[in-house]
Each structure stands twice: as C-alpha cells, then as structure tokens.
Design an enzyme around this catalytic site. Sequence first.
Site, PDB file in Angstrom:
ATOM      1  N   ASN A  11      20.463   4.638  -0.865  1.00 21.89           N
ATOM      2  CA  ASN A  11      20.016   6.022  -1.070  1.00 21.89           C
ATOM      3  C   ASN A  11      19.647   6.679   0.241  1.00 21.89           C
ATOM      4  OD1 ASN A  11      20.058   6.564  -3.919  1.00 21.89           O
ATOM      5  ND2 ASN A  11      18.497   4.966  -4.129  1.00 21.89           N
ATOM      6  N   ASP A  71      20.041  -4.153   3.940  1.00 23.50           N
ATOM      7  CA  ASP A  71      18.585  -4.151   4.038  1.00 23.50           C
ATOM      8  C   ASP A  71      18.242  -4.410   5.493  1.00 23.50           C
ATOM      9  OD1 ASP A  71      16.193  -3.728   2.336  1.00 23.50           O
ATOM     10  OD2 ASP A  71      15.569  -5.599   3.290  1.00 23.50           O
ATOM     11  N   PHE A 149      17.257   8.138  12.913  1.00 23.65           N
ATOM     12  CA  PHE A 149      16.268   8.226  11.832  1.00 23.65           C
ATOM     13  C   PHE A 149      15.240   7.120  12.020  1.00 23.65           C
ATOM     14  CE2 PHE A 149      17.339   4.593   9.042  1.00 23.65           C
ATOM     15  CZ  PHE A 149      18.560   4.211   9.569  1.00 23.65           C
ATOM     16  N   GLY A 150      14.287   7.073  11.131  1.00 25.54           N
ATOM     17  CA  GLY A 150      13.305   5.981  11.127  1.00 25.54           C
ATOM     18  C   GLY A 150      12.632   5.796  12.481  1.00 25.54           C
ATOM     19  N   LYS A 172      24.911   4.732  19.399  1.00 26.59           N
ATOM     20  CA  LYS A 172      24.181   3.924  18.409  1.00 26.59           C
ATOM     21  C   LYS A 172      25.144   3.214  17.453  1.00 26.59           C
ATOM     22  CE  LYS A 172      20.768   3.663  14.804  1.00 26.59           C
ATOM     23  NZ  LYS A 172      20.071   4.266  13.677  1.00 26.59           N
ATOM     24  N   HIS A 177      22.378  -2.809  15.303  1.00 31.05           N
ATOM     25  CA  HIS A 177      22.340  -3.889  14.316  1.00 31.05           C
ATOM     26  C   HIS A 177      23.299  -3.623  13.167  1.00 31.05           C
ATOM     27  CE1 HIS A 177      19.708  -0.620  13.436  1.00 31.05           C
ATOM     28  NE2 HIS A 177      19.219  -1.108  12.331  1.00 31.05           N
TER      29      HIS A 177
HETATM   30  P1  ITT Z   1      18.150   1.912   0.915  1.00 32.48           P
HETATM   31  O1  ITT Z   1      17.304   0.749   0.476  1.00 32.48           O
HETATM   32  O2  ITT Z   1      18.460   2.843  -0.195  1.00 32.48           O
HETATM   33  O3  ITT Z   1      19.388   1.479   1.664  1.00 32.48           O
HETATM   34  P2  ITT Z   1      15.921   2.378   2.718  1.00 32.48           P
HETATM   35  O4  ITT Z   1      15.624   3.399   3.766  1.00 32.48           O
HETATM   36  O5  ITT Z   1      14.850   2.095   1.694  1.00 32.48           O
HETATM   37  O6  ITT Z   1      17.290   2.773   1.991  1.00 32.48           O
HETATM   38  P3  ITT Z   1      15.574  -0.307   3.701  1.00 32.48           P
HETATM   39  O7  ITT Z   1      14.798  -0.739   2.515  1.00 32.48           O
HETATM   40  O8  ITT Z   1      16.625  -1.238   4.248  1.00 32.48           O
HETATM   41  O9  ITT Z   1      16.343   1.056   3.431  1.00 32.48           O
HETATM   42  O10 ITT Z   1      14.548   0.071   4.851  1.00 32.48           O
HETATM   43  C1  ITT Z   1      15.004   0.208   6.136  1.00 32.48           C
HETATM   44  C2  ITT Z   1      13.944   0.888   6.973  1.00 32.48           C
HETATM   45  O11 ITT Z   1      13.953   0.256   8.275  1.00 32.48           O
HETATM   46  C3  ITT Z   1      14.312   2.341   7.219  1.00 32.48           C
HETATM   47  O12 ITT Z   1      13.724   3.180   6.273  1.00 32.48           O
HETATM   48  C4  ITT Z   1      13.772   2.563   8.622  1.00 32.48           C
HETATM   49  O13 ITT Z   1      12.386   2.796   8.564  1.00 32.48           O
HETATM   50  C5  ITT Z   1      13.998   1.207   9.284  1.00 32.48           C
HETATM   51  N1  ITT Z   1      15.341   1.173   9.911  1.00 32.48           N
HETATM   52  C6  ITT Z   1      16.422   0.444   9.504  1.00 32.48           C
HETATM   53  N2  ITT Z   1      17.480   0.690  10.278  1.00 32.48           N
HETATM   54  C7  ITT Z   1      17.083   1.602  11.184  1.00 32.48           C
HETATM   55  C8  ITT Z   1      17.737   2.270  12.227  1.00 32.48           C
HETATM   56  O14 ITT Z   1      19.018   2.090  12.482  1.00 32.48           O
HETATM   57  N3  ITT Z   1      17.020   3.137  12.959  1.00 32.48           N
HETATM   58  C9  ITT Z   1      15.710   3.356  12.705  1.00 32.48           C
HETATM   59  N4  ITT Z   1      15.030   2.792  11.716  1.00 32.48           N
HETATM   60  C10 ITT Z   1      15.706   1.908  10.951  1.00 32.48           C
END
Ligand code: ITT
Length: 195
Positions: A11, A71, A149-150, A172, A177
């Site tokens: 999502n 994940d 993001f994140g 990126k 990863h």
């Molecule tokens: P889905 O489960 O629906 O895929 P989500 O955002 O909940 O979406 P995750 O449970 O895998 O996904 O959580 C991943 C979190 O880790 C994400 O919300 C970011 O806070 C961080 N994250 C993962 N990959 C990242 C990236 O490439 N850049 C920055 N933050 C990242």
Amino acid sequence: MMKQRIVFASNNVHKLEEVKAMLGEEYEVLGLSAIGCETDIPETADTFAGNALQKARYIKDHYGYDCFADDSGLEVDALNGAPGVYSARYSGSGSEANIDKLLYNLTGKTNRSAQFRTVVALLIGEETRFFEGVVRGTIISERRGQGGFGYDPIFVPDGYEGTFAELGNEVKNRISHRAQAVRLLVHYLKGREAE
Ligand code: ITT
C-alpha cells in the site's frame, strides 16, 4: 510481446513507484489499489521475511494472484538494529515523527552507522522464494533533500555524499536495498520463464 503482469502487495505508493521504475520496462506491476484491495494487510511477524510472506500470502489467498511483497526498514547499529521491522510504526505518528524519534534516540551517540534492509517474498505457482537487499550508510543529524520517502532525508549511503533524498530516484533505484532485492527477483523470474 505482451508485458507479464505481476502484483506487488504494497500500500506504500513510494515503494510502488520505485518498484515500477525498476521493473517497468519488462513487467506490468500492479499495486494493491489496482486489484481493488484497500486493506491494510496485517504484519504481525517479528522478521522482515515473516512480514513479507504474510503480505504476499494474504493476496494470494484472497485474490489468487501470483505476487510479491516487500518488508523493509532501517537498522541502526547503536540502537541494536532498531527500528528494524517497526520502522513504519516507530513513533506511531508517521515518517516525520519517526525521524524525530530516531534522531532523539541517537543524541550523543558517536556510532551513526546503519543499514536499510528489505526482504521480498515471492509467491508464484506453488513456489515461495525470498530475496534480500542491504545498503549500509550513516545517519546524519539533520534532514537533507526532498526526494524519496521515510528515513531517506537522514540516510547517506556509503560511498556517496548525499542522502537518499538528495541523490534522486535514478541513483537510489540503482543502489538501494530494494533495488538489490528486486534485481534478484528479476533474475529468478527470468530463469523460471526460460525453463
Ligand atoms: P507496505 O507494508 O504496504 O508495503 P509499509 O510502508 O507499511 O508499506 P513496511 O511495513 O515494509 O512498509 O515498512 C517499511 C518502513 O521502513 C517504511 O514505512 C519506511 O519508514 C522505512 N523504509 C523502508 N524502505 C525505505 C526506503 O527506501 N527509504 C526510506 N525509508 C524506508
């Protein structure tokens, strides 16, 4: 030739954009909204692999599609790998508050090394496969950049000067990863098609 369709059980619109940019030449990537799924799929495992499999399994069981899920999270050495699988929910109040909490918890710590990690779970036919990617880097003490993001604004990957938010999508999506795991996924899918 028709592009092969594959469902990405996420999502997170940022992840979907990244994965589309990585796979889009050869695959038609459908996110959850494209298959009519608006559910926040439960993630109750305590490992990336466990949660990735849970998300992919949910879609396969409820919708029948072959699919993959990601994940992922940030593992900070000085915090014994936190926030890890709890990266998305670290503060309970979204990405900005997550960054604030992380920077606060790193106050005064000299070891700023960390890594982003993702595990992709693929369910295809009767098969289950996992693909992992890791990128090491450093957590800086103030946000820099507008992209990504994140935690991207505070993460500088090893070998680069800029944060993931400064380096832009092109860089990126080549070194992240997620890029590494998706490359392994593609390699596997191609080998399978060739059989
Ligand atoms: P889905 O489960 O629906 O895929 P989500 O955002 O909940 O979406 P995750 O449970 O895998 O996904 O959580 C991943 C979190 O880790 C994400 O919300 C970011 O806070 C961080 N994250 C993962 N990959 C990242 C990236 O490439 N850049 C920055 N933050 C990242």
